[in-house]
Design a protein around this motif. Structure first.
Motif, mmCIF file in Angstrom:
data_model
loop_
_atom_site.group_PDB
_atom_site.id
_atom_site.type_symbol
_atom_site.label_atom_id
_atom_site.label_comp_id
_atom_site.label_asym_id
_atom_site.label_seq_id
_atom_site.Cartn_x
_atom_site.Cartn_y
_atom_site.Cartn_z
ATOM 1 N N TYR A 109 17.252 18.071 48.671
ATOM 2 C CA TYR A 109 18.179 18.797 47.804
ATOM 3 C C TYR A 109 17.980 18.387 46.346
ATOM 4 O O TYR A 109 18.048 19.224 45.455
ATOM 5 C CB TYR A 109 19.626 18.564 48.253
ATOM 6 N N PHE A 110 17.744 17.096 46.132
ATOM 7 C CA PHE A 110 17.433 16.627 44.775
ATOM 8 C C PHE A 110 16.170 17.319 44.262
ATOM 9 O O PHE A 110 16.140 17.829 43.134
ATOM 10 C CB PHE A 110 17.233 15.112 44.762
ATOM 11 N N ALA A 111 15.129 17.331 45.096
ATOM 12 C CA ALA A 111 13.857 17.933 44.689
ATOM 13 C C ALA A 111 14.021 19.423 44.390
ATOM 14 O O ALA A 111 13.471 19.937 43.404
ATOM 15 C CB ALA A 111 12.813 17.722 45.786
ATOM 16 N N THR A 112 14.809 20.108 45.210
ATOM 17 C CA THR A 112 14.984 21.553 45.040
ATOM 18 C C THR A 112 15.809 21.892 43.804
ATOM 19 O O THR A 112 15.423 22.754 43.000
ATOM 20 C CB THR A 112 15.657 22.155 46.287
ATOM 21 N N PHE A 126 24.853 15.998 35.850
ATOM 22 C CA PHE A 126 25.432 17.184 36.476
ATOM 23 C C PHE A 126 24.603 17.638 37.681
ATOM 24 O O PHE A 126 25.139 17.841 38.784
ATOM 25 C CB PHE A 126 25.539 18.316 35.451
ATOM 26 N N TYR A 127 23.292 17.791 37.492
ATOM 27 C CA TYR A 127 22.447 18.291 38.579
ATOM 28 C C TYR A 127 22.271 17.265 39.689
ATOM 29 O O TYR A 127 22.045 17.629 40.853
ATOM 30 C CB TYR A 127 21.097 18.747 38.026
ATOM 31 N N ALA A 128 22.385 15.997 39.368
ATOM 32 C CA ALA A 128 22.343 14.963 40.400
ATOM 33 C C ALA A 128 23.555 15.085 41.318
ATOM 34 O O ALA A 128 23.441 15.025 42.553
ATOM 35 C CB ALA A 128 22.292 13.577 39.760
ATOM 36 N N VAL A 129 24.725 15.274 40.716
ATOM 37 C CA VAL A 129 25.954 15.440 41.503
ATOM 38 C C VAL A 129 25.896 16.730 42.318
ATOM 39 O O VAL A 129 26.267 16.753 43.499
ATOM 40 C CB VAL A 129 27.199 15.434 40.582
#
Length: 275
Positions: free
Chosen positions: A245-248, A225-228
């Motif tokens: 954005y992934f890191a944040t 979910f958070y990856a998408v």
């Protein structure tokens, strides 16, 4: 002068109009699972709609209510819930007896009354549960979407609107629907009331232990979910670097999760944060 202004208004070409008409909610739903980056690049061009976040939220609410009904209809699961709740209530009453706030007889009488009410709880419990799910889901959605918007707009210097954020955060809710289905299957197989698909929930780790927090992040569906969400927020805010954005987003998920766990484990009246 009016004719000049009319000529200055950008007109969509027949091809663009046809593409917009063909980009249905079903296409967006499928795109979340198959090609989130491509889907949200197109959504950024055509513009998000209210239905992009409202429909997924409503479906998640229905799925969550139904999952509670299914799990509570299982006698073994219902009994395990009652036993856990009664154990916590009895622990609180024991502390009250030790401090002189009630007698042993009063404790036993109240425990018996509470158990009777729990055993008899049926449609009323379901109604209250459904109402709480509706309020919690909507409130959580707007709060988290607001945080994501502020972070993407001002911290990451992205080019997007709050409406873009709601669509980017709302459409991936279809993944949560799959998660709820998996959660119900696990609950029925194990005869346990499951509130998430993390290892911490499945293994029933003590919520006050740090191991619980660590294993609560080991959740295939949440990671998915958070990856998408990371990918689509980057697209909706016209970011060239998806990595930040992934890191944040994952940093917020882990960091805020740790704060909630610590508060629930160390502040007695905030224990509901890990329910």
């Amino acid at each position: 002068m009016d004719e000049k202004q009319d000529n200055q208004v950008p007109q969509m070409s027949p091809v663009e109009e046809e593409e917009e008409m063909e980009f249905s909610h079903t296409d967006k739903l499928v795109g979340v699972f198959s090609e989130p980056a491509v889907t949200f690049e197109k959504l950024k061009k055509t513009g998000p709609k209210t239905s992009d976040w409202l429909i997924p939220i409503l479906i998640v609410i229905v799925a969550a209510v139904l999952s509670n009904v299914i799990m509570m209809s299982n006698p073994a699961i219902k009994l395990s819930i009652i036993e856990k709740q009664m154990a916590q209530i009895e622990k609180n009453f024991d502390e009250a007896v030790q401090s002189g706030q009630m007698t042993e007889e009063q404790k036993e009488a109240q425990l018996e009354q509470i158990r009777e009410r729990m055993d008899q709880g049926g449609s009323t419990t379901i109604i209250f549960t459904a109402i709480s799910i509706v309020f919690i889901t909507f409130i959580t959605f707007f709060i988290v979407a607001g945080v994501y918007f502020l972070v993407c707009k001002f911290l990451l210097k992205g080019d997007g609107t709050f409406k873009d954020t709601m669509a980017a955060y709302g459409l991936p809710y279809y993944i949560i629907v799959i998660q709820i289905i998996a959660m119900v299957i696990i609950a029925l197989v194990t005869n346990k009331f499951i509130t998430s698909t993390s290892l911490a929930a499945i293994l029933e780790i003590d919520k006050s232990k740090f191991l619980y927090f660590l294993l609560s992040r080991v959740d295939v569906f949440s990671i998915w979910f958070y990856a998408v969400v990371s990918i689509v927020l980057a697209k909706m805010f016209n970011a060239e670097n998806t990595g930040k954005y992934f890191a944040t987003i994952f940093g917020l998920w882990i960091g805020v999760g740790f704060i909630f766990w610590w508060l629930a484990a160390n502040v007695p009246f905030l224990g509901f944060l890990q329910q």
